[in-house]
Design a protein around this motif. Sequence first.
Motif, PDB file in Angstrom:
ATOM      1  N   VAL A   1       0.854  -1.187   0.000  1.00 38.77           N
ATOM      2  CA  VAL A   1       0.000   0.000   0.000  1.00 38.77           C
ATOM      3  C   VAL A   1       0.892   1.239   0.000  1.00 38.77           C
ATOM      4  O   VAL A   1       1.866   1.327   0.758  1.00 38.77           O
ATOM      5  N   SER A   2       0.538   2.217  -0.857  1.00 31.73           N
ATOM      6  CA  SER A   2       1.331   3.434  -0.959  1.00 31.73           C
ATOM      7  C   SER A   2       0.466   4.582  -1.445  1.00 31.73           C
ATOM      8  O   SER A   2      -0.556   4.362  -2.100  1.00 31.73           O
ATOM      9  N   HIS A   3       0.884   5.808  -1.112  1.00 28.58           N
ATOM     10  CA  HIS A   3       0.251   6.997  -1.680  1.00 28.58           C
ATOM     11  C   HIS A   3       1.004   7.479  -2.920  1.00 28.58           C
ATOM     12  O   HIS A   3       0.606   8.482  -3.531  1.00 28.58           O
ATOM     13  N   SER A   4       2.086   6.792  -3.261  1.00 31.90           N
ATOM     14  CA  SER A   4       2.854   7.149  -4.453  1.00 31.90           C
ATOM     15  C   SER A   4       2.370   6.302  -5.629  1.00 31.90           C
ATOM     16  O   SER A   4       2.251   5.078  -5.509  1.00 31.90           O
ATOM     17  N   PRO A   5       2.094   6.916  -6.797  1.00 25.79           N
ATOM     18  CA  PRO A   5       1.599   6.151  -7.946  1.00 25.79           C
ATOM     19  C   PRO A   5       2.691   5.368  -8.651  1.00 25.79           C
ATOM     20  O   PRO A   5       2.811   5.404  -9.892  1.00 25.79           O
ATOM     21  N   SER A   6       3.514   4.661  -7.892  1.00 30.12           N
ATOM     22  CA  SER A   6       4.628   3.900  -8.465  1.00 30.12           C
ATOM     23  C   SER A   6       4.178   2.468  -8.706  1.00 30.12           C
ATOM     24  O   SER A   6       4.591   1.528  -8.009  1.00 30.12           O
ATOM     25  N   PHE A   7       3.312   2.284  -9.702  1.00 33.34           N
ATOM     26  CA  PHE A   7       2.714   0.976  -9.949  1.00 33.34           C
ATOM     27  C   PHE A   7       3.771  -0.100 -10.201  1.00 33.34           C
ATOM     28  O   PHE A   7       3.691  -1.201  -9.641  1.00 33.34           O
ATOM     29  N   GLN A   8       4.760   0.215 -11.045  1.00 25.99           N
ATOM     30  CA  GLN A   8       5.717  -0.805 -11.432  1.00 25.99           C
ATOM     31  C   GLN A   8       6.615  -1.205 -10.272  1.00 25.99           C
ATOM     32  O   GLN A   8       6.915  -2.392 -10.087  1.00 25.99           O
ATOM     33  N   VAL A   9       7.025  -0.239  -9.477  1.00 19.19           N
ATOM     34  CA  VAL A   9       7.871  -0.559  -8.321  1.00 19.19           C
ATOM     35  C   VAL A   9       7.093  -1.402  -7.320  1.00 19.19           C
ATOM     36  O   VAL A   9       7.621  -2.390  -6.771  1.00 19.19           O
ATOM     37  N   LEU A  10       5.861  -1.015  -7.059  1.00 19.12           N
ATOM     38  CA  LEU A  10       5.040  -1.791  -6.126  1.00 19.12           C
ATOM     39  C   LEU A  10       4.864  -3.224  -6.616  1.00 19.12           C
ATOM     40  O   LEU A  10       4.972  -4.186  -5.846  1.00 19.12           O
ATOM     41  N   ARG A  11       4.592  -3.363  -7.908  1.00 17.14           N
ATOM     42  CA  ARG A  11       4.377  -4.707  -8.452  1.00 17.14           C
ATOM     43  C   ARG A  11       5.656  -5.529  -8.423  1.00 17.14           C
ATOM     44  O   ARG A  11       5.644  -6.704  -8.013  1.00 17.14           O
ATOM     45  N   ASP A  12       6.787  -4.935  -8.843  1.00 18.11           N
ATOM     46  CA  ASP A  12       8.042  -5.682  -8.858  1.00 18.11           C
ATOM     47  C   ASP A  12       8.432  -6.130  -7.458  1.00 18.11           C
ATOM     48  O   ASP A  12       8.845  -7.286  -7.254  1.00 18.11           O
ATOM     49  N   ALA A  13       8.311  -5.236  -6.494  1.00 16.94           N
ATOM     50  CA  ALA A  13       8.696  -5.594  -5.123  1.00 16.94           C
ATOM     51  C   ALA A  13       7.796  -6.690  -4.583  1.00 16.94           C
ATOM     52  O   ALA A  13       8.269  -7.639  -3.931  1.00 16.94           O
ATOM     53  N   LEU A  14       6.501  -6.598  -4.834  1.00 21.05           N
ATOM     54  CA  LEU A  14       5.581  -7.602  -4.314  1.00 21.05           C
ATOM     55  C   LEU A  14       5.815  -8.960  -4.968  1.00 21.05           C
ATOM     56  O   LEU A  14       5.786 -10.002  -4.291  1.00 21.05           O
ATOM     57  N   GLU A  15       6.057  -8.954  -6.273  1.00 19.02           N
ATOM     58  CA  GLU A  15       6.296 -10.231  -6.942  1.00 19.02           C
ATOM     59  C   GLU A  15       7.598 -10.879  -6.463  1.00 19.02           C
ATOM     60  O   GLU A  15       7.676 -12.106  -6.319  1.00 19.02           O
ATOM     61  N   GLU A  16       8.599 -10.083  -6.170  1.00 19.20           N
ATOM     62  CA  GLU A  16       9.850 -10.651  -5.651  1.00 19.20           C
ATOM     63  C   GLU A  16       9.635 -11.259  -4.266  1.00 19.20           C
ATOM     64  O   GLU A  16      10.204 -12.318  -3.953  1.00 19.20           O
ATOM     65  N   LEU A  17       8.837 -10.598  -3.444  1.00 20.16           N
ATOM     66  CA  LEU A  17       8.540 -11.167  -2.124  1.00 20.16           C
ATOM     67  C   LEU A  17       7.781 -12.479  -2.260  1.00 20.16           C
ATOM     68  O   LEU A  17       8.037 -13.445  -1.522  1.00 20.16           O
ATOM     69  N   PHE A  18       6.838 -12.530  -3.190  1.00 18.61           N
ATOM     70  CA  PHE A  18       6.059 -13.755  -3.387  1.00 18.61           C
ATOM     71  C   PHE A  18       6.964 -14.886  -3.891  1.00 18.61           C
ATOM     72  O   PHE A  18       6.890 -16.031  -3.401  1.00 18.61           O
ATOM     73  N   ILE A  19       7.825 -14.566  -4.861  1.00 19.97           N
ATOM     74  CA  ILE A  19       8.742 -15.589  -5.388  1.00 19.97           C
ATOM     75  C   ILE A  19       9.697 -16.055  -4.300  1.00 19.97           C
ATOM     76  O   ILE A  19       9.991 -17.251  -4.163  1.00 19.97           O
ATOM     77  N   LEU A  20      10.172 -15.116  -3.484  1.00 16.92           N
ATOM     78  CA  LEU A  20      11.098 -15.469  -2.398  1.00 16.92           C
ATOM     79  C   LEU A  20      10.431 -16.396  -1.396  1.00 16.92           C
ATOM     80  O   LEU A  20      11.055 -17.331  -0.883  1.00 16.92           O
ATOM     81  N   CYS A  21       9.145 -16.150  -1.125  1.00 12.01           N
ATOM     82  CA  CYS A  21       8.441 -16.989  -0.142  1.00 12.01           C
ATOM     83  C   CYS A  21       8.364 -18.435  -0.600  1.00 12.01           C
ATOM     84  O   CYS A  21       8.602 -19.354   0.192  1.00 12.01           O
ATOM     85  N   PHE A  22       8.033 -18.643  -1.872  1.00  8.78           N
ATOM     86  CA  PHE A  22       7.813 -20.014  -2.353  1.00  8.78           C
ATOM     87  C   PHE A  22       8.996 -20.558  -3.164  1.00  8.78           C
ATOM     88  O   PHE A  22       8.841 -21.553  -3.862  1.00  8.78           O
ATOM     89  N   SER A  23      10.136 -19.883  -3.043  1.00  8.48           N
ATOM     90  CA  SER A  23      11.323 -20.364  -3.741  1.00  8.48           C
ATOM     91  C   SER A  23      11.798 -21.686  -3.123  1.00  8.48           C
ATOM     92  O   SER A  23      11.863 -21.822  -1.887  1.00  8.48           O
ATOM     93  N   PRO A  24      12.136 -22.675  -3.940  1.00  6.83           N
ATOM     94  CA  PRO A  24      12.612 -23.959  -3.372  1.00  6.83           C
ATOM     95  C   PRO A  24      13.948 -23.822  -2.653  1.00  6.83           C
ATOM     96  O   PRO A  24      14.258 -24.632  -1.775  1.00  6.83           O
ATOM     97  N   THR A  25      14.725 -22.780  -2.996  1.00  8.71           N
ATOM     98  CA  THR A  25      16.023 -22.599  -2.313  1.00  8.71           C
ATOM     99  C   THR A  25      15.883 -21.819  -1.012  1.00  8.71           C
ATOM    100  O   THR A  25      16.831 -21.746  -0.234  1.00  8.71           O
ATOM    101  N   GLY A  26      14.703 -21.193  -0.798  1.00  5.64           N
ATOM    102  CA  GLY A  26      14.473 -20.481   0.440  1.00  5.64           C
ATOM    103  C   GLY A  26      15.141 -19.116   0.475  1.00  5.64           C
ATOM    104  O   GLY A  26      15.828 -18.706  -0.468  1.00  5.64           O
ATOM    105  N   SER A  27      14.924 -18.398   1.580  1.00  4.13           N
ATOM    106  CA  SER A  27      15.520 -17.079   1.761  1.00  4.13           C
ATOM    107  C   SER A  27      16.494 -17.119   2.926  1.00  4.13           C
ATOM    108  O   SER A  27      16.416 -17.985   3.798  1.00  4.13           O
TER     109      SER A  27
END
Length: 1220
Positions: free
Chosen positions: A133-159
């Motif tokens: 959630v943000s008040h900044s209209p940075s759609f791409q940054v928000l999406r990239d960061a969220l997708e990286e967190l999601f991939i990191l969570c379910f990555s088979p190599t772990g974090s």
Amino acid sequence: MASSSRIFEYFVVCGLGPEIRSLDMTKGFQGTGVMYMPSFLDQYPASNHSIYPPPPPQLPTCVLPAGIEIYSSGLDSNDLSTYPRSYPIVLTEGDGSKIYVSCIAFRDPICEDIAEAYRIPENSYADKCICLVSHSPSFQVLRDALEELFILCFSPTGSSKPLWEVIAYMVSNVPLPTPGKDRVMFAIENCLLSAEAPSKERLPHADISFQPLVQCLDVDNLIRLFTAVLLERRILLRSNKYTLLTLVSEAICHLIYPFRWQHVYIPLLFFSGVDYIDAPTPYMMGLHSDVDTSGLAIDGVVVVDLEHNSITTSEDIPSIPDPEFSFLRGEILKLLHPNVVGIDHMKINFGVISEQYAGCGRKPWGGEHDFQLRLIFLRFFASFLSGYRNFIEISATNVFNSQAFVKKRSRSTNQPIDSMTMITQFLDSQGFLDYLERCINSDENSNNLLDKLQDATGRGQNPTSIFPSALVEPEVITIAETDADDGGASHGEVAKYCYDRFPSNIRTEEQEEKRRSILTSVSGSGRHTISSPSVPNGMDPKAESLSPRERAAERERMVLDIKVKLQGLWLRLLRLGASEDPLSSFEYGTILALIESDAEGIGGSGFVECIREHIHSGWQCRLTDEQFIAVKELLKTAINRAISRNDMMTVRDALEVSAEMYRKDSSNVPDYVQRHLYSLSLWDELRFWDGYFEYLMDRSSNKLANYVSLVTAQLYLMAGHMVRLGLSDTDAWHIIETIAEKNNLGYKQLIKLRGLLSHMQQLRVGYWGPTGKAQSSLTYGLPSPRSQDAVDDSQQPAEASGLGRSWVQSMFSRDRSIRSNSFSRVRKWTSDGDGQATPEVGASPRKTELPTSGQKKLQSNVRVLKGHTGAVTTLHCVTRREVWDLFGDREDAGFFISGSTDCTVKIWDPSLRGSELRATLIGHSRPIRAISSDRSKVVSGSDDQTVIVWDKQTSQLLEELKGHNGPVSCVRMLSGERVLTASHDGTVKMWDVRTDTCVATVGRFSNAVLCMEYDDTTGILAAAGRDVVANIWDIRAGRQMQRLQGHTKWIRSIRMAGDTILTGSDDWTARMWSASRGTCDAVLACHAGPILCVEYSMSDKGIFTGSADGLIRFWEAEEGGIKCVRNLTLHSASILSINAAEHWLGVGAADNSMSLFHRPQERLGSFSSTGSKMAGWQLYRTPQRTVAMVRCVASDLDRKRICTGGRNGMLRLWEATINI
């Protein structure tokens, strides 16, 4: 970099919480085919540890708009529907600021404790959504960061670190880049991300691609949508992709820069909020294609289908005039299709060919294309508003001289002013006015790109010269990643954290205890039934498990949230234009819902406080008549709700605010009292008068007088108030007697009080008439403005006039010195401890005064007729008269014919139980709006602008009549194979069915025709609609007879009986006219809402009116005018139909209630002796009401049948089987 500015404000997880409810608010697990309400599960940081406001409470519903579904399996690589979905949404706060949210929705295993408590099958999955959630209209940054967190969570190599530590560090440490100066670099595990914002001297930050917009809509539809947005229409975007709805909504909002969308903005509407589409005010909403809207009235809504590149609307969208239209279309085509546009051009650069698109002509779509598209639209505005600054009149009101601007443009373009409809409408829009206000009253004018572009164009400079050069590279700010916690690792090895589901954040001890309490309660009550694990005794486990401090904090947040919403809605309600009806506005409906739905009274008290603060800030209470009525209705609702909660503080505050507004309003006393005070149940309550008596005693300036005399004097004053309010003699005396006895008043004083009260009651009846709570059924219509027999007010008794003035001066005086904080010092508001009875909590202030002697005890017969797949929009009953059923041998007499949004017409025979559907007529392509019939034919009119004539026996389509340019609103079969039709195009036409031709355009209106009435015996036609005028024609003579003017808003109903014409209007009045003279004989003005139906009783010359306020009024002619002799409150929703026969009266309302009234023949002789014929109508029977929204009603009084058509596509046929 200020530490308080961060790009990520919250990380939020929404999904299936410990309190499971379905979308219809049924508690517990209902199975896998049901959608459930989403809840907040986790967030970082906690709201009480953040510098930002907490996430909006509606966030879970918005990020999971379809609700939560429970599945038996999770991700399946062979099934695309199980894949995670990533999409953005935008929320709008009360002050107009936007919240940008990036979402990923996926299937996640249900927590074991929840599954066990609710008996959900093992290994089940449910929808879950993680959000940034943000008040900044940075759609791409928000999406990239969220997708990286999601991939990191379910990555088979772990974090290398626990996931919530990664989230916490990112949210807490990534700053918001300074526009045009900084580029922030940060990492999530091994992925490097960056964020930056353009300079404020450039176009506003838009971190989206405009490619989806130009791919979904062709150039002409793109310009059409752009025009509709500029003119602030109601816009509904449809797509089966969430991302597409948000991106297109945001893109079109950026293309109207430097203007802003000023109205409701919901790019992704949650599925259960589909009724918002009925809102009458401008909005821009996005709705998933799977949501059915066939049952909604979307007249005038611009529906944009992004999947099929189509735009549909029932109202015309004015075109952008040339040369701007040609420029806009040509420049967009150059950008999108440069190879096609320049196919004839030589490939030699002569040095004069524009290089504007050279950098992006043959490249894949990218940021340069987005910039050029936005620049095209900015250049359009520069030309479209050329020289607008010369027409800004710098004055106290900052007025823009739109008329002079249009005239100047007309001269410069050699176009007539009549062709500039689009420009005129745009100059009147809220967006343009907001732009002028921002430019004149703020520093924004120094960086106004529109003005800079106009100046640069005038100097012959390149349009891009207005933007600063990007030669200076932004400063790179790197956010260092913390070292992995190696406390548990040895020899340089780093611990790895792997997850099979999205992990929960660490809960506090209080949070864990609360969760256990909820699930324990559910588990304990759900042992016997899996489908209903409800909480015992109706207790809310969440509320029970909160500590007092948490409960207080929760309530404080709720109060603040509601007050902020109310302040925004209140200010928007005051800004409504003169042509907008406040009672039908989105703002009024939302405020009313906040007041009515809030069990703790926060909505009511907050609304009162909102008005009080506005008054204290200098507001002069200047309201239009419509706004005054709307505000009073809201205050009355707040008072009645407060009474039901025994919240006398809110009652006092609301009455003070009401008095303050009344003092500043010029409305006369009788109108104010009759329309806004009589209906309050407060006046019947002893506790109010007891507290007011104490206040009068404290305020008395003669406290040294004899105590008995002092008490008697105050009771005299209270008696005057009660009489003026219209309290019945019995109720008023009971209150006065009780207070007198409590104060040990003697017998002689009681006798004097009783005599005074009786005397004042007689004065009130003589002066004001028998009105008010004492005889609420008796009210008088206003005399006609043209009446020659107006009553002379100067002839009224002086004593009564003084009594009225005394009441106003003491309780609602405009003189501040008289009132001096009239209610602020009332001390005893609660009931006395003597065991005095008080009215039932929540009791309605309106009481139905129907005689029960005429009611029968037989059970009525109600049948549900199913067949339509869309909402029923019109109903017609085949009467004996229209099929010439002289001997009762016509089979079709009594048939019902229905039309629907499913585009079909159906014929029903009620005599065939179980198989009532006789025929289905298919031929229209849009919803059916009107039906009529005769002996052999059925005629139907539709939104597809056609009229179809059908054979009643064979169901064959005979003729299709085409000629209207708008939806057909009324049809009527005439003798001689003729048909009369009326349409939203403002015309009334007559057709010859035999030749399939329009033989005459009988009349023309300036706006839509909504109602029509024809008299076969005289050939007189009456029609009316949105242009607030009723026109009368003599069809046989081929001439217009009269033009009836007097209403101020739409006319929705019309009835003709001989020379008498009745009309009902949205201006809350009905009028009685003379067709031959063209005069208004009476104005019937006692309703508190639009009048939707009028009826005339030929047998007793009485009038019936039904309104959106749910009331039915019976009117009767008396010496000096028309009088309302009866007021029925039997129905609780809009009255849609009133149909009168000689001895029977049928009524249908929008809440699916029906009623049948009877006037026995043997009593007709007695009415003339009593002087009231209308009083003989008695309620005969009303069926049990079922839950449904009704849109149309038809009655067959010959057979005692009433039929209603609902939004659900069902007909409800009620047959009162009786023997007369």
